[in-house]
Design a protein around this motif. Structure first.
Motif, PDB file in Angstrom:
ATOM      1  N   ALA A  11      54.527  57.263  90.049  1.00  0.00           N
ATOM      2  CA  ALA A  11      56.249  57.250  89.797  1.00  0.00           C
ATOM      3  C   ALA A  11      56.590  55.448  89.977  1.00  0.00           C
ATOM      4  CB  ALA A  11      57.094  58.093  90.473  1.00  0.00           C
ATOM      5  N   TYR A  12      57.452  54.885  89.352  1.00  0.00           N
ATOM      6  CA  TYR A  12      58.134  53.795  89.714  1.00  0.00           C
ATOM      7  C   TYR A  12      59.568  54.179  90.121  1.00  0.00           C
ATOM      8  CZ  TYR A  12      54.129  51.698  87.470  1.00  0.00           C
ATOM      9  OH  TYR A  12      52.832  51.126  86.951  1.00  0.00           O
ATOM     10  N   GLY A  13      59.731  54.196  91.442  1.00  0.00           N
ATOM     11  CA  GLY A  13      60.965  54.765  91.932  1.00  0.00           C
ATOM     12  C   GLY A  13      61.275  56.368  91.479  1.00  0.00           C
ATOM     13  N   GLU A  16      58.844  58.880  86.636  1.00  0.00           N
ATOM     14  CA  GLU A  16      57.345  59.251  86.819  1.00  0.00           C
ATOM     15  C   GLU A  16      56.604  58.726  85.462  1.00  0.00           C
ATOM     16  OE1 GLU A  16      55.709  62.828  88.667  1.00  0.00           O
ATOM     17  OE2 GLU A  16      55.390  63.384  86.783  1.00  0.00           O
ATOM     18  N   ALA A  17      55.611  57.790  85.649  1.00  0.00           N
ATOM     19  CA  ALA A  17      54.950  57.081  84.486  1.00  0.00           C
ATOM     20  C   ALA A  17      53.529  58.143  84.315  1.00  0.00           C
ATOM     21  CB  ALA A  17      54.505  55.894  84.853  1.00  0.00           C
ATOM     22  N   VAL A  18      53.237  58.553  85.144  1.00  0.00           N
ATOM     23  CA  VAL A  18      51.790  59.727  85.079  1.00  0.00           C
ATOM     24  C   VAL A  18      52.283  60.856  85.627  1.00  0.00           C
ATOM     25  CG1 VAL A  18      49.305  59.524  85.467  1.00  0.00           C
ATOM     26  CG2 VAL A  18      50.503  57.619  84.867  1.00  0.00           C
ATOM     27  N   ALA A  36      48.674  54.645  73.658  1.00  0.00           N
ATOM     28  CA  ALA A  36      49.391  53.333  73.081  1.00  0.00           C
ATOM     29  C   ALA A  36      50.080  52.599  74.259  1.00  0.00           C
ATOM     30  CB  ALA A  36      50.341  54.169  71.940  1.00  0.00           C
ATOM     31  N   ASN A  37      50.900  51.643  73.730  1.00  0.00           N
ATOM     32  CA  ASN A  37      51.472  50.824  74.598  1.00  0.00           C
ATOM     33  C   ASN A  37      52.458  51.797  75.730  1.00  0.00           C
ATOM     34  OD1 ASN A  37      52.088  48.041  74.645  1.00  0.00           O
ATOM     35  ND2 ASN A  37      52.622  47.877  72.598  1.00  0.00           N
ATOM     36  N   GLY A  38      52.429  51.604  77.015  1.00  0.00           N
ATOM     37  CA  GLY A  38      53.202  52.307  77.705  1.00  0.00           C
ATOM     38  C   GLY A  38      52.878  53.690  77.787  1.00  0.00           C
ATOM     39  N   ALA A  39      51.821  54.041  77.559  1.00  0.00           N
ATOM     40  CA  ALA A  39      51.402  55.507  77.893  1.00  0.00           C
ATOM     41  C   ALA A  39      50.837  55.633  79.360  1.00  0.00           C
ATOM     42  CB  ALA A  39      50.206  55.458  77.113  1.00  0.00           C
ATOM     43  N   GLY A  40      50.905  54.754  80.120  1.00  0.00           N
ATOM     44  CA  GLY A  40      50.496  54.838  81.499  1.00  0.00           C
ATOM     45  C   GLY A  40      48.894  54.256  81.636  1.00  0.00           C
ATOM     46  N   LYS A  41      48.182  53.877  80.995  1.00  0.00           N
ATOM     47  CA  LYS A  41      47.202  53.480  81.209  1.00  0.00           C
ATOM     48  C   LYS A  41      46.683  52.387  82.509  1.00  0.00           C
ATOM     49  CE  LYS A  41      46.585  51.492  77.073  1.00  0.00           C
ATOM     50  NZ  LYS A  41      47.992  51.608  76.579  1.00  0.00           N
ATOM     51  N   THR A  42      47.363  51.258  82.628  1.00  0.00           N
ATOM     52  CA  THR A  42      47.379  50.416  83.386  1.00  0.00           C
ATOM     53  C   THR A  42      47.783  51.129  84.831  1.00  0.00           C
ATOM     54  OG1 THR A  42      47.817  48.423  81.854  1.00  0.00           O
ATOM     55  CG2 THR A  42      48.302  48.156  84.373  1.00  0.00           C
ATOM     56  N   THR A  43      48.833  51.735  84.568  1.00  0.00           N
ATOM     57  CA  THR A  43      49.369  52.476  85.968  1.00  0.00           C
ATOM     58  C   THR A  43      48.280  53.466  86.465  1.00  0.00           C
ATOM     59  OG1 THR A  43      51.627  52.514  84.990  1.00  0.00           O
ATOM     60  CG2 THR A  43      51.064  54.326  86.793  1.00  0.00           C
ATOM     61  N   THR A  44      47.611  53.978  85.693  1.00  0.00           N
ATOM     62  CA  THR A  44      46.437  54.913  86.160  1.00  0.00           C
ATOM     63  C   THR A  44      45.394  54.142  86.707  1.00  0.00           C
ATOM     64  OG1 THR A  44      46.938  56.389  84.208  1.00  0.00           O
ATOM     65  CG2 THR A  44      44.789  56.642  85.240  1.00  0.00           C
ATOM     66  N   PRO A  83      41.272  43.476  85.616  1.00  0.00           N
ATOM     67  CA  PRO A  83      42.705  43.672  85.072  1.00  0.00           C
ATOM     68  C   PRO A  83      43.005  43.138  83.689  1.00  0.00           C
ATOM     69  CG  PRO A  83      42.571  42.057  87.277  1.00  0.00           C
ATOM     70  CD  PRO A  83      41.161  42.180  86.491  1.00  0.00           C
ATOM     71  N   GLU A  84      43.919  43.694  83.218  1.00  0.00           N
ATOM     72  CA  GLU A  84      44.593  43.409  82.010  1.00  0.00           C
ATOM     73  C   GLU A  84      44.959  41.869  81.943  1.00  0.00           C
ATOM     74  OE1 GLU A  84      48.055  45.659  81.134  1.00  0.00           O
ATOM     75  OE2 GLU A  84      48.150  45.048  78.918  1.00  0.00           O
ATOM     76  N   ARG A  85      44.838  41.123  80.930  1.00  0.00           N
ATOM     77  CA  ARG A  85      45.046  39.674  80.860  1.00  0.00           C
ATOM     78  C   ARG A  85      44.215  38.935  82.093  1.00  0.00           C
ATOM     79  NH1 ARG A  85      49.746  41.524  79.351  1.00  0.00           N
ATOM     80  NH2 ARG A  85      50.187  41.593  77.198  1.00  0.00           N
ATOM     81  N   ASP A 158      40.633  47.129  82.012  1.00  0.00           N
ATOM     82  CA  ASP A 158      41.892  47.327  81.418  1.00  0.00           C
ATOM     83  C   ASP A 158      42.203  46.574  80.092  1.00  0.00           C
ATOM     84  OD1 ASP A 158      44.502  48.046  81.062  1.00  0.00           O
ATOM     85  OD2 ASP A 158      45.295  47.312  82.790  1.00  0.00           O
ATOM     86  N   GLU A 159      42.245  47.134  79.107  1.00  0.00           N
ATOM     87  CA  GLU A 159      42.801  46.378  77.815  1.00  0.00           C
ATOM     88  C   GLU A 159      42.023  45.227  77.537  1.00  0.00           C
ATOM     89  OE1 GLU A 159      44.985  47.205  75.734  1.00  0.00           O
ATOM     90  OE2 GLU A 159      46.105  48.875  76.740  1.00  0.00           O
ATOM     91  N   VAL A 160      40.812  45.223  77.677  1.00  0.00           N
ATOM     92  CA  VAL A 160      39.906  44.006  77.593  1.00  0.00           C
ATOM     93  C   VAL A 160      40.069  43.277  76.117  1.00  0.00           C
ATOM     94  CG1 VAL A 160      37.697  44.909  76.784  1.00  0.00           C
ATOM     95  CG2 VAL A 160      37.742  43.065  78.379  1.00  0.00           C
ATOM     96  N   GLU A 191      42.122  51.481  77.015  1.00  0.00           N
ATOM     97  CA  GLU A 191      42.125  50.733  75.754  1.00  0.00           C
ATOM     98  C   GLU A 191      43.125  51.309  74.538  1.00  0.00           C
ATOM     99  OE1 GLU A 191      41.266  48.113  73.892  1.00  0.00           O
ATOM    100  OE2 GLU A 191      40.257  47.095  75.298  1.00  0.00           O
ATOM    101  N   GLN A 192      43.772  50.361  74.113  1.00  0.00           N
ATOM    102  CA  GLN A 192      44.827  50.526  72.965  1.00  0.00           C
ATOM    103  C   GLN A 192      43.760  50.634  71.812  1.00  0.00           C
ATOM    104  OE1 GLN A 192      48.454  48.607  71.895  1.00  0.00           O
ATOM    105  NE2 GLN A 192      48.818  48.046  74.170  1.00  0.00           N
ATOM    106  N   ASN A 193      42.703  49.862  71.901  1.00  0.00           N
ATOM    107  CA  ASN A 193      42.113  49.574  70.505  1.00  0.00           C
ATOM    108  C   ASN A 193      40.844  50.949  70.601  1.00  0.00           C
ATOM    109  OD1 ASN A 193      40.018  49.016  68.697  1.00  0.00           O
ATOM    110  ND2 ASN A 193      40.237  46.966  69.150  1.00  0.00           N
TER     111      ASN A 193
END
Ligand code: ATP
Length: 234
Positions: A11-13, A16-18, A36-44, A83-85, A158-160, A191-193
């Protein structure tokens, strides 16, 4: 299993994201988490690496509970993240960036570099060039290479494909496939791809707004009507 994650909540505050996801990765596998965008991939991935605190859940790596280990200790156990980017050290040359990755293992430098240059010939060609003058695709290769020089047991990616042209995406995914197949490195890809990542993975999970509702072999996912409609544009 090399990695077993159960009921992971992040959770962020108050938000809950995941929402309690479970998944696992066996030694030698290449597994994708698509979403998709915002699904929680990076958070995971950040939670796996110890960079984001958990609300609850359990993370077992090589049979050991690492849920409360800090990131540097997880890294010492062999969990590495691209990491992403991913940012390299922009004012250092490509060679210096790679050298930083083998910090403390100087005796291994030559051998590591040989392995890296075989996988990424462009990094040898561009050895003296400053990292911030590399193209996006070359910087991604350098970021993966930096994670590799430290002998990962589990590589989190992450999202290479983010921001890469299709041709470069293909090249980078091809490198990941060969790392897994030929160098026996276990990889968890988020990945989103969906198409590109499922093509190189054995199995996958679909993460949707913080939950995993669909999982299976990559062939099953590629044929799944829900996956095709939502992620493959079919
Ligand atoms: P993307 O592909 O866009 O990076 P993602 O699947 O990696 O998406 P996350 O970045 O994990 O998704 O984000 C999951 C959710 O958590 C989103 O709703 C996002 O807005 C939220 N979130 C992410 N980081 C933070 C943060 N630092 N503070 C508050 N909310 C955040």
């Amino acid at each position: 299993m090399l990695l077993s994650v159960s009921d992971l909540r992040v959770a962020y505050g108050d938000i809950e994201a995941v929402h309690g996801i479970s998944f696992e990765v066996a030694q030698g596998e290449l597994v994708s988490i698509i979403g998709a965008n915002g699904a929680g991939k990076t958070t995971t991935l950040r939670a796996l690496m110890g960079l984001q605190p958990l609300r609850s859940g359990k993370i077992i790596f090589e049979g050991r509970d690492i849920t409360s280990l800090p990131a540097h200790k997880r890294s010492a156990l062999g969990i590495k993240i691209v990491p992403e980017r991913a940012r390299c050290f922009p004012q250092l040359s490509v060679y210096e960036n790679l050298k930083m990755g083998v910090y403390g293992m100087q005796s291994k430098l030559a051998g590591k570099l040989a392995m890296i240059y075989e996988l990424f010939p462009i990094l040898k060609e561009r050895g003296t060039q400053l990292a911030n003058t590399l193209s996006g695709g070359e910087q991604q290769q350098l970021a993966i290479a930096r994670a590799l020089v430290s002998d990962p047991k589990l590589l989190l990616v992450d999202e290479v494909s983010m921001g890469l042209m299709p041709k470069l995406t293909e090249q980078v995914f091809e490198v990941l496939r060969s790392l897994n197949r030929d160098k026996n490195i276990t990889i968890l890809l988020v990945e989103q791809n969906a198409l590109a990542s499922l093509r190189i993975s054995g199995r996958g999970y679909v993460l949707e707004t913080g939950q995993i509702n669909i999982s299976g072999s990559s062939a099953e996912l590629l044929a799944d009507r829900r996956v095709r409609e939502a992620y493959l544009g079919a």
